[in-house]
Design a protein around this motif. Structure first.
Motif, PDB file in Angstrom:
ATOM      1  N   THR A 162       0.845  -1.201   0.000  1.00 35.00           N
ATOM      2  CA  THR A 162       0.000   0.000   0.000  1.00 35.00           C
ATOM      3  C   THR A 162       0.878   1.248   0.000  1.00 35.00           C
ATOM      4  N   ASP A 185      -9.243   2.662  -8.811  1.00 38.78           N
ATOM      5  CA  ASP A 185      -8.559   1.794  -7.849  1.00 38.78           C
ATOM      6  C   ASP A 185      -9.203   0.406  -7.928  1.00 38.78           C
ATOM      7  N   THR A 188      -9.916  -2.146  -3.927  1.00 45.08           N
ATOM      8  CA  THR A 188      -9.754  -0.987  -3.032  1.00 45.08           C
ATOM      9  C   THR A 188      -9.617  -1.355  -1.560  1.00 45.08           C
ATOM     10  N   GLY A 191     -10.352   1.113   1.060  1.00 44.00           N
ATOM     11  CA  GLY A 191     -10.527   2.377   0.329  1.00 44.00           C
ATOM     12  C   GLY A 191      -9.366   3.335   0.510  1.00 44.00           C
ATOM     13  N   ALA A 194      -7.896   5.051  -2.675  1.00 46.25           N
ATOM     14  CA  ALA A 194      -8.908   5.878  -3.345  1.00 46.25           C
ATOM     15  C   ALA A 194      -9.169   7.147  -2.534  1.00 46.25           C
ATOM     16  N   SER A 197      -6.279   9.526  -2.665  1.00 43.02           N
ATOM     17  CA  SER A 197      -6.246  10.225  -3.956  1.00 43.02           C
ATOM     18  C   SER A 197      -7.233  11.386  -3.955  1.00 43.02           C
ATOM     19  N   ALA A 207     -13.609   3.327  -7.266  1.00 41.10           N
ATOM     20  CA  ALA A 207     -12.954   2.215  -6.576  1.00 41.10           C
ATOM     21  C   ALA A 207     -13.834   0.983  -6.678  1.00 41.10           C
ATOM     22  N   ASP A 209     -14.093  -3.446  -5.762  1.00 42.39           N
ATOM     23  CA  ASP A 209     -13.547  -4.616  -5.067  1.00 42.39           C
ATOM     24  C   ASP A 209     -14.548  -5.754  -5.218  1.00 42.39           C
ATOM     25  N   ALA A 218     -15.050   0.415   2.518  1.00 41.58           N
ATOM     26  CA  ALA A 218     -14.510   1.564   1.768  1.00 41.58           C
ATOM     27  C   ALA A 218     -15.537   2.689   1.711  1.00 41.58           C
ATOM     28  N   VAL A 231     -17.738   3.807  -4.970  1.00 41.85           N
ATOM     29  CA  VAL A 231     -17.217   2.478  -4.589  1.00 41.85           C
ATOM     30  C   VAL A 231     -18.250   1.427  -4.970  1.00 41.85           C
ATOM     31  N   SER A 248      -3.698  -0.702  -8.870  1.00 48.59           N
ATOM     32  CA  SER A 248      -4.236  -1.994  -8.445  1.00 48.59           C
ATOM     33  C   SER A 248      -3.205  -2.721  -7.588  1.00 48.59           C
TER      34      SER A 248
END
Ligand SMILES: C[S@@+](CC[C@H](N)C(=O)[O-])C[C@H]1O[C@@H](n2cnc3c(N)ncnc32)[C@H](O)[C@@H]1O
Length: 316
Positions: A162, A185, A188, A191, A194, A197, A207, A209, A218, A231, A248
């Protein structure tokens, strides 16, 4: 620390595993692949937090002698107990041993929460601070702050994979002199990437997942940070749109398997940050993306981990 809700009781198996230190990451990956949402490494009174997918000692005491045998503890939910025999076999193949016993008395989330610390990632004068919602951190002017409660999802911010992503994101912002307009992302977790950012000024952050727990977590973290990000659990195969930055942090095998779909989402001249790659596996991942018009820009490493930044044809 705020009171914690005991959300898991009576239905876990505690697994204690030990073996050669140099195979520690593989052991943690095996534990997570069997369904353990987290892995703890205990070192004297310090407790290191390791969350899903990879292993990391975040609380290694400075100056402590390096041990050749490592040990860790993980918890498997009752619904996943069928995975125990295969897990034992897989650990044996890498020279690790394990023992298990029912775990009913304690809320294990409390245990690993106690080990979670704030951390800071800096690159060329910019920094992001990731802190647990219940923790404290000394913040300097201009630092982006992300408050995270990872719950059962991966992403305390402390894992090298990370951190390498955060570093790569900071570097892109510095090089470009501005935040990119959009960032995707993939995987994520909590999160963390994301949200960081968004805090760093990226306007459109998407994001995804595959894990519904990660999606819920997230979203909660995004709300907590006032980050207006999207998300969802949309599979990467079904995503649309182009992004100037795609990040990723999944394992190398998965990154290679998904290369066609991930590469498609990178805009021309856009950058792709791939992490979760063990050192030595970078070339294989690069080879999966090169035929798709991406070339290697730079590599970051930390301990056993590597992250690569690729650029889509068009950028000099
Ligand atoms: C190592 S964690 C990274 C979390 C966070 N991005 C970070 O850097 O700390 C990987 C995440 O990817 C998710 N994942 C794995 N395979 C995926 C896939 N094919 N598509 C989307 N997410 C995936 C997992 O559920 C997990 O939450």
């Amino acid at each position: 620390m705020p009171p914690l809700k005991p959300f898991v009781r009576n239905d876990w198996m505690e697994i204690r595993a030990s073996g050669p230190e140099e195979r520690k990451d593989e052991a943690a990956c095996l534990l997570v692949a069997s369904g353990c949402p987290g892995v703890l490494e205990e070192d004297g009174c310090a407790m290191a937090v390791v969350l899903a997918a990879h292993s990391l000692s975040v609380a290694e005491p400075v100056g402590a002698p390096r041990r050749s045998t490592a040990s860790c503890t993980a918890y498997l939910a009752a619904k996943d107990l069928h995975a125990l025999p295969a897990l034992k076999e897989s650990l044996k193949k890498i020279g690790w041993r394990m023992a298990s016993s029912p775990y009913a008395e304690e809320d294990w989330s409390l245990k690993w929460r106690q080990g979670m610390r704030s951390m800071r990632v800096s690159c060329r004068g910019s920094s992001v601070v990731v802190k647990p919602t219940w923790g404290r951190a000394k913040i300097s002017d201009g630092e982006a702050v992300v408050e995270i409660d990872p719950g059962m999802a991966f992403g305390t911010g402390a894992h090298p994979t990370t951190k390498l992503c955060l570093k790569a994101i900071l570097r892109i912002l510095k090089d470009d002199g501005a935040a990119p307009k959009g960032l995707l992302d993939v995987g994520t977790g909590s999160g963390v990437l994301a949200i960081a950012s968004a805090r760093l000024g990226v306007k459109k952050v998407v994001a995804v997942d595959i894990d519904p727990v990660a999606v819920r977590t997230a979203r909660a973290n995004a709300r907590r940070n006032g980050a207006g990000i999207s998300v969802s659990n949309t599979p990467v195969e079904r995503l649309k749109g182009l992004y100037p930055v795609v990040v990723s942090n999944i394992l190398a095998g998965e990154l290679s398997r998904l290369s066609r779909h991930i590469a498609k989402r990178v805009a021309k001249d856009g950058r792709l940050i791939l992490s979760g790659i063990l050192k030595g596996e970078e070339d294989g991942v690069v080879r999966a993306y090169e035929p798709l018009g991406l070339r290697l820009l730079r590599t970051y490493t930390s301990g056993e981990w590597a992250a690569i930044v690729l650029v889509k044809a068009g950028r000099a």
